[in-house]
Write a protein that holds these residues in place. Sequence first.
Motif, mmCIF file in Angstrom:
data_model
loop_
_atom_site.group_PDB
_atom_site.id
_atom_site.type_symbol
_atom_site.label_atom_id
_atom_site.label_comp_id
_atom_site.label_asym_id
_atom_site.label_seq_id
_atom_site.Cartn_x
_atom_site.Cartn_y
_atom_site.Cartn_z
ATOM 1 N N GLY A 182 45.303 -26.603 -33.136
ATOM 2 C CA GLY A 182 43.952 -26.164 -33.498
ATOM 3 C C GLY A 182 43.879 -24.774 -34.122
ATOM 4 O O GLY A 182 42.795 -24.248 -34.349
ATOM 5 N N LYS A 183 45.016 -24.154 -34.400
ATOM 6 C CA LYS A 183 44.984 -22.821 -34.996
ATOM 7 C C LYS A 183 45.785 -22.783 -36.294
ATOM 8 O O LYS A 183 46.718 -23.567 -36.480
ATOM 9 N N LYS A 184 45.430 -21.808 -37.148
ATOM 10 C CA LYS A 184 46.008 -21.774 -38.499
ATOM 11 C C LYS A 184 47.408 -21.160 -38.512
ATOM 12 O O LYS A 184 47.601 -20.024 -38.091
ATOM 13 N N VAL A 185 48.359 -21.922 -39.052
ATOM 14 C CA VAL A 185 49.717 -21.372 -39.222
ATOM 15 C C VAL A 185 50.048 -21.143 -40.687
ATOM 16 O O VAL A 185 51.021 -20.454 -41.002
ATOM 17 N N CYS A 186 49.265 -21.746 -41.582
ATOM 18 C CA CYS A 186 49.618 -21.651 -42.999
ATOM 19 C C CYS A 186 48.374 -21.703 -43.868
ATOM 20 O O CYS A 186 47.435 -22.447 -43.582
ATOM 21 N N GLY A 187 48.372 -20.886 -44.925
ATOM 22 C CA GLY A 187 47.285 -20.921 -45.900
ATOM 23 C C GLY A 187 47.878 -20.951 -47.300
ATOM 24 O O GLY A 187 49.014 -20.512 -47.507
ATOM 25 N N ILE A 188 47.114 -21.479 -48.238
ATOM 26 C CA ILE A 188 47.607 -21.585 -49.621
ATOM 27 C C ILE A 188 46.580 -20.996 -50.577
ATOM 28 O O ILE A 188 45.379 -21.269 -50.453
ATOM 29 N N LEU A 189 47.061 -20.197 -51.480
ATOM 30 C CA LEU A 189 46.195 -19.613 -52.506
ATOM 31 C C LEU A 189 46.716 -20.032 -53.876
ATOM 32 O O LEU A 189 47.810 -19.649 -54.267
ATOM 33 N N THR A 190 45.925 -20.840 -54.571
ATOM 34 C CA THR A 190 46.338 -21.298 -55.902
ATOM 35 C C THR A 190 45.563 -20.516 -56.948
ATOM 36 O O THR A 190 44.336 -20.451 -56.894
ATOM 37 N N THR A 217 43.250 -8.953 -32.964
ATOM 38 C CA THR A 217 42.158 -9.702 -32.322
ATOM 39 C C THR A 217 41.265 -10.419 -33.328
ATOM 40 O O THR A 217 40.751 -11.498 -33.040
ATOM 41 N N GLU A 218 41.109 -9.833 -34.525
ATOM 42 C CA GLU A 218 40.213 -10.502 -35.499
ATOM 43 C C GLU A 218 40.827 -11.803 -36.044
ATOM 44 O O GLU A 218 40.149 -12.594 -36.669
ATOM 45 N N LEU A 219 42.112 -12.020 -35.787
ATOM 46 C CA LEU A 219 42.733 -13.283 -36.219
ATOM 47 C C LEU A 219 42.948 -14.217 -35.021
ATOM 48 O O LEU A 219 44.015 -14.790 -34.837
#
Length: 325
Positions: A182-190, A217-219
Motif C-alpha cells: 500500500g505504499k509507493k516504492v517507485c515513480g515514473i516521470l516521462t 515524515t512528509e513522505l
Amino acid sequence: MKDKVLALLKEQNEYISGEEISNRLGVTRAGVWKNINKLKEEGYHIESSTKKGYHLINTPDILTHAELSNIIHTEILGKNICCYEEVDSTNQTVKVLARQGAKEGTVVIADKQLMGKGRLGKTWESPSGTGIWMSILLRPNIIPAQASQLTLLAGLNMCEAIQRVTGLECKIKWPNDIVVNGKKVCGILTEMSAELDRINYVILGIGVNVNTKSFPTELSHATSLSIAGGKDYLRRYIVKEFLQLFETDYMRYKDEKSIEIFLERYRASCITLHNHVKVIAAEREYIAYTKDIGQDGSLIVIDEEGGEKSVFSGEVSVRGIYGYI
Ligand code: BT5
C-alpha cells in the motif's frame, strides 16, 4: 585500468598474484596496487596477501558502468550506459545527451540526485546508495498523444522486474506508481520533446526506493523494497531485469504502435481498478468508480452522476478516498 583489474579479479575467482596482473595488463606492480586501492575505496572487499596476491571476496551494491555492463545483455536499451555519482536529475542529463544526438536506448544512472524531479514541478527524494535513479532515452515513431503509454509499459515492466528479483508482491497505482504493502516504492516521470505530429525524443525517468531505511515524515506514503522485504537487495539486478523485460516489450510496442496487447497484464497488476477514487483535475475534483483501463491506456471511471469518462494521465491525479491508494 581499474575496470581491467576488476575484470581479472572476477575471472580468477581466487587469489591472483600482483605479478600476474601486472604482466597480463602491462602495468607496474605499483599501478596494480593503486588500482586495487581504488576498488577497495569503491567498496569492493579484496583480500591481499603478500604471498598469494589479491582475491575478490565481495562486490558491493554499486551502480557503475563496470558492474552493469557485465550483467546487462540487451541489444538497445542500456547498450550505452552512463553512470554518475551525482547529478541534478538524470532526466536533465539525458535531455542534454538527446540534444547532442545520443542514440535510442541511452541510459543514465546516478547514485544520488541533487534535484530529482517528480511530475508537475514536485521533488523526488534521491539519496545516495539506496535507490535506482535512472533515465532512458527513447526515440519512438509514435504520435505525441501516445507517449504516456510508454509510462504505463515501463511501470508494468518495473513492477514485474521488482517482483522477479525480490519476490515481493507489487501493484501498479494507475498510471505509473508502483506500490508495495500500500505504499509507493517507485515513480515514473516521462518527458518529451515533440512537434505537432512527431516525437523527437522521450525521456523515461524511473525512481525506485530499494534499500532506503527511513523517509522524512512528509513522505509517510513512501516505502522501500528493503523495508517491505526485511532485507537489502542488489540494485543492479533490478536494473538488469527491468531493461531486459522493457526491451522486449518496447520493441513489440513499436511494431504494434498500441498498448492494447499489454493491457491484460497491466489490469492484472493494477490496484486502482474496481475502487472508489478521488479524481483531481485542474477544473474540479470528484469521486468516481474505476471501471477499466481503456485501449489507449486511459482510466475509465464512472462519476457520481453515473457518467462514464476517460481520464488521461497527464491531466489528473487519482487518490484513494481512504488514503494513498
Ligand atoms: C513521480 O512523480 O512519482 C515521478 C518520480 C520520478 C523520479 C525519477 S528518478 C530518475 C528520474 N530523474 C528525475 O529527476 N526524476 C526521475 P509524482 O507522481 O509527481 O510524485 C512526486 C511525489 O512523490 C512527491 O511530491 C512526494 O510526495 C513523493 N516522493 C518524493 N520522493 C519520493 C520517494 N523517494 N519515494 C516515494 N515518494 C516520493
